[in-house]
Motif scaffolding. Structure first.
Motif, PDB file in Angstrom:
ATOM      1  N   GLU A 206     -32.587  57.372   5.837  1.00  0.00           N
ATOM      2  CA  GLU A 206     -32.301  56.110   5.140  1.00  0.00           C
ATOM      3  C   GLU A 206     -33.492  55.628   4.323  1.00  0.00           C
ATOM      4  O   GLU A 206     -33.337  55.033   3.252  1.00  0.00           O
ATOM      5  CB  GLU A 206     -31.841  55.018   6.112  1.00  0.00           C
ATOM      6  CG  GLU A 206     -32.846  54.640   7.189  1.00  0.00           C
ATOM      7  CD  GLU A 206     -32.700  55.424   8.478  1.00  0.00           C
ATOM      8  OE1 GLU A 206     -33.077  54.881   9.533  1.00  0.00           O
ATOM      9  OE2 GLU A 206     -32.224  56.581   8.448  1.00  0.00           O
ATOM     10  N   ASP A 207     -34.722  55.909   4.812  1.00  0.00           N
ATOM     11  CA  ASP A 207     -35.920  55.555   4.049  1.00  0.00           C
ATOM     12  C   ASP A 207     -36.022  56.410   2.789  1.00  0.00           C
ATOM     13  O   ASP A 207     -36.324  55.905   1.702  1.00  0.00           O
ATOM     14  CB  ASP A 207     -37.177  55.745   4.901  1.00  0.00           C
ATOM     15  CG  ASP A 207     -37.228  54.805   6.092  1.00  0.00           C
ATOM     16  OD1 ASP A 207     -36.522  53.780   6.076  1.00  0.00           O
ATOM     17  OD2 ASP A 207     -37.966  55.105   7.049  1.00  0.00           O
TER      18      ASP A 207
ATOM     19  N   GLU B 228     -42.349  60.712   1.772  1.00  0.00           N
ATOM     20  CA  GLU B 228     -43.194  61.359   2.775  1.00  0.00           C
ATOM     21  C   GLU B 228     -42.355  62.378   3.537  1.00  0.00           C
ATOM     22  O   GLU B 228     -41.155  62.176   3.733  1.00  0.00           O
ATOM     23  CB  GLU B 228     -43.761  60.326   3.749  1.00  0.00           C
ATOM     24  CG  GLU B 228     -44.600  59.231   3.105  1.00  0.00           C
ATOM     25  CD  GLU B 228     -45.889  59.746   2.494  1.00  0.00           C
ATOM     26  OE1 GLU B 228     -46.324  60.858   2.874  1.00  0.00           O
ATOM     27  OE2 GLU B 228     -46.468  59.045   1.644  1.00  0.00           O
ATOM     28  N   PRO B 229     -42.979  63.479   3.992  1.00  0.00           N
ATOM     29  CA  PRO B 229     -42.220  64.517   4.708  1.00  0.00           C
ATOM     30  C   PRO B 229     -41.500  64.005   5.949  1.00  0.00           C
ATOM     31  O   PRO B 229     -40.447  64.508   6.312  1.00  0.00           O
ATOM     32  CB  PRO B 229     -43.284  65.553   5.079  1.00  0.00           C
ATOM     33  CG  PRO B 229     -44.417  65.310   4.147  1.00  0.00           C
ATOM     34  CD  PRO B 229     -44.386  63.852   3.815  1.00  0.00           C
TER      35      PRO B 229
END
Length: 200
Positions: free
Chosen positions: A97-98, A91-92
């Motif tokens: 870290e995600d 996702e933008p």
């Protein structure tokens, strides 16, 4: 019957699942049902103690759980956790870290998928004629806008959903049914920059 697939958002869970042995174990549980550590060890090619460790890690992050005992109940059985099917999508607004965890897991899944294609191709000539005729290995370039691509993904997902091995009732499948695989990637092509003409 449709299968709800939850988006993965926990970077620790994604990193844990990105291990090739854990992905292989999860695939084994999804396709053939409950199993012991020894059962999955034979399929994955690791020791039962290593398989047991990986199963506990899968359980820790909600991908696997204890299954009902069989026989005398002395063997610990594992199964895919309810809702063990997942979606990973960058996702933008992902935190670094995600995004790193998502990229790692997506690469691991794509590597496993490429390995399955290679195995299928190497065994293709030994398949019965009806399975060779039903198999397709193709790539299609599309000219779509973002909404069309999103809608196409929903339509493909809806088409595949009743056939998913994790939800299809085994007693209701036709004779001769086998575990098969659909690999779908829908994405906008990144811009190709010219390489330039090599100097002679």
């Amino acid at each position: 019957m449709t299968e709800a697939r939850k988006p993965l958002t926990d970077p620790m869970a994604m990193r844990a699942l990105a291990h090739p042995a854990r992905l292989a174990i999860l695939t084994r549980l999804q396709t053939e049902g409950s199993a012991t550590a020894t059962d999955v060890a034979e399929v994955v090619g690791i020791t039962p103690s290593a398989a047991s460790y990986h199963l506990r890690m899968l359980a820790k992050y909600g991908f696997a759980e204890d299954a009902p005992a069989r026989g005398d109940g002395r063997e610990r059985l594992w199964q895919v956790a309810l809702g063990g099917s997942f979606i990973v999508s960058p996702e933008p607004d992902d935190r670094p870290e995600d995004r790193a965890a998502k990229d790692l897991l997506i690469k691991a899944v794509r590597d496993q998928a490429a390995h399955e294609v290679a195995r299928a191709m190497s065994d293709f000539d030994r398949e019965p004629p009806e399975w060779r005729a039903a198999s397709v290995f193709h790539r299609t370039l599309l000219l779509v806008d973002a909404e069309e691509l999103r809608r196409l993904n929903e339509q493909i997902d809806e088409l595949l959903s009743p056939y998913r091995a994790t939800v299809r009732e085994r007693a209701q499948v036709p004779a001769g049914a086998r575990i098969s695989e659909a690999q779908v990637s829908l994405f906008p092509r990144a811009e190709r920059r010219p390489h330039g003409i090599p100097r002679e």
